[in-house]
Scaffold this motif. Sequence first.
Motif, short mmCIF file in Angstrom:
data_model
loop_
_atom_site.label_atom_id
_atom_site.label_comp_id
_atom_site.label_asym_id
_atom_site.label_seq_id
_atom_site.Cartn_x
_atom_site.Cartn_y
_atom_site.Cartn_z
N HIS A 9 0.85 -1.20 0.00
CA HIS A 9 0.00 0.00 0.00
C HIS A 9 0.89 1.25 0.00
O HIS A 9 0.66 2.20 -0.77
N SER A 49 -4.43 6.61 3.75
CA SER A 49 -3.94 7.33 2.58
C SER A 49 -4.01 8.83 2.79
O SER A 49 -5.05 9.32 3.24
N ASN A 59 -9.24 1.83 4.30
CA ASN A 59 -8.21 2.86 4.54
C ASN A 59 -8.54 3.71 5.77
O ASN A 59 -9.56 4.37 5.78
#
Length: 467
Positions: free
Chosen positions: A208, A288, A337
């Motif tokens: 990721h 993120s 996320n």
Amino acid sequence: MSTTLITGGRVITATRDSVEDILIEDGRIARLGDLGDFPADRVVDASGKLVIPGGIDPHTHMDTPAGDTFISDDFYTGTVAAAVGGTTTIIDFPIQEKGDDPRVSLEEWFGKSEGKAAIDWAFHQIIADLPPAYLPSLGALIDEGVSSFKLFMAYPNAWMLDDGAIFSALQWTSDNGGLIMLHCENGPAIEVLIQQAIAAGHTEPRFHAATRPSIAEGEATSRAIALAEIARVPVYVVHMSAAEALSAVGLARGRGLPVYAETCPQYLLLSEDKLASPGFQGAKYVCSPPLRDPSHHDKLWEGLAAGNLQVVSTDHAPFHYKDQKQMGRGDFTKIPNGMPGVEWRVSLLYNFGVRENRISLNRWVEITSTNAAKLFGIYPQKGEIAPGSDGDVVIFDPDRPQTLSAETQMTNCDYNPYEGWTLQGAPDTVLVRGEPVVSDGQFVGRAGMGRFIKRRPAETLATDLIS
Ligand code: DUC
Ligand code: ZN
Ligand code: ZN
């Protein structure tokens, strides 16, 4: 008329540091000074403690859909967690569904929050679809007190807007007010890297981070600033994690451009090696932009101290490890996320910022409260201790230790990203508009105590935050 007197505390605001008593009448600060034996319904002794404006976390996600699941905190559990952590106002994000007028989601988020929130709250609107016909809806949102809009430069298969749509939105705010907030990562390039990683069998959580390089954040941040400069309008960069992005903001601000940015505790304190934790534990740290290598931490702390970063939010987005993060076993792109944070922001910044001499006490208050109030149109109602301001006050005990743990947290999440960390300093008493929500570190408020806060549009933005 109900009155509360806070006596003997060391009052710290963005600009002051002095021992003062505070009188709160009917939810608002009425008087400051030496109020000694002034009669009051409730007297709180703050001797030896720091008295600060209630924290403002301008970036949380409660009760929000994410793929096939939902954020694990709702507006009750999440605001209880915020309260015990010294935050008295959150700004959360309704998400527009593609094809819907953005006002549809705002109504939905009122349904999720009203009667539940234990502290005050406001909204920024996420705009995921912006055909020209929807531009006037932004004006309707501002009329409802939702005066900022988050747009994505990432997630090409979901929320990303292309540069033309982002530029149109910036131009619209230039003409009509409102503030554009941007998630700055180069979505299309990241998408290529993700597809290549999956094709190569690189499916573990650490990929990721590997597929979202810091340069992709720096590039998008520069592009966002360029678009805002052409449109002659302020812009706010959310959840900054990368030194390259900070450099872009520093250069722009050095030229006098009204560019603002926030970072989050996880980007100051946690690094990408967490994603390679044994087994599948790295999934706990998938957010993120991703956690970065530790060389970024000092740069971000310097940015906070120097003023190029104005705000620390949390991007609070908890998911349980046991039955939610597991959705991404065998494919990191399916890991929901986000991570929790709203409960520890003020204390983490005190421990690692003030105590470790990276920021002053005044700067601590500025970046956890006052600047968010100024940038998002609620100052001096919030973020200040002065006559007329809301009685949102935290009595913070600098000598009270706290050990962070999933066992004891109020956040509805089965893990704590800072598990076992011991911090010096913790909120002792928290008042929202004069009403106690936390006493001796324990939640004593109730669901529905919070009020929706209408925010002013961008023409009233504080210009004193421009370098
Ligand atoms: N951006 C956010 O602000 N929150 C969660 C995920 C994301 O990409
Ligand atoms: Zn984002
Ligand atoms: Zn977010």
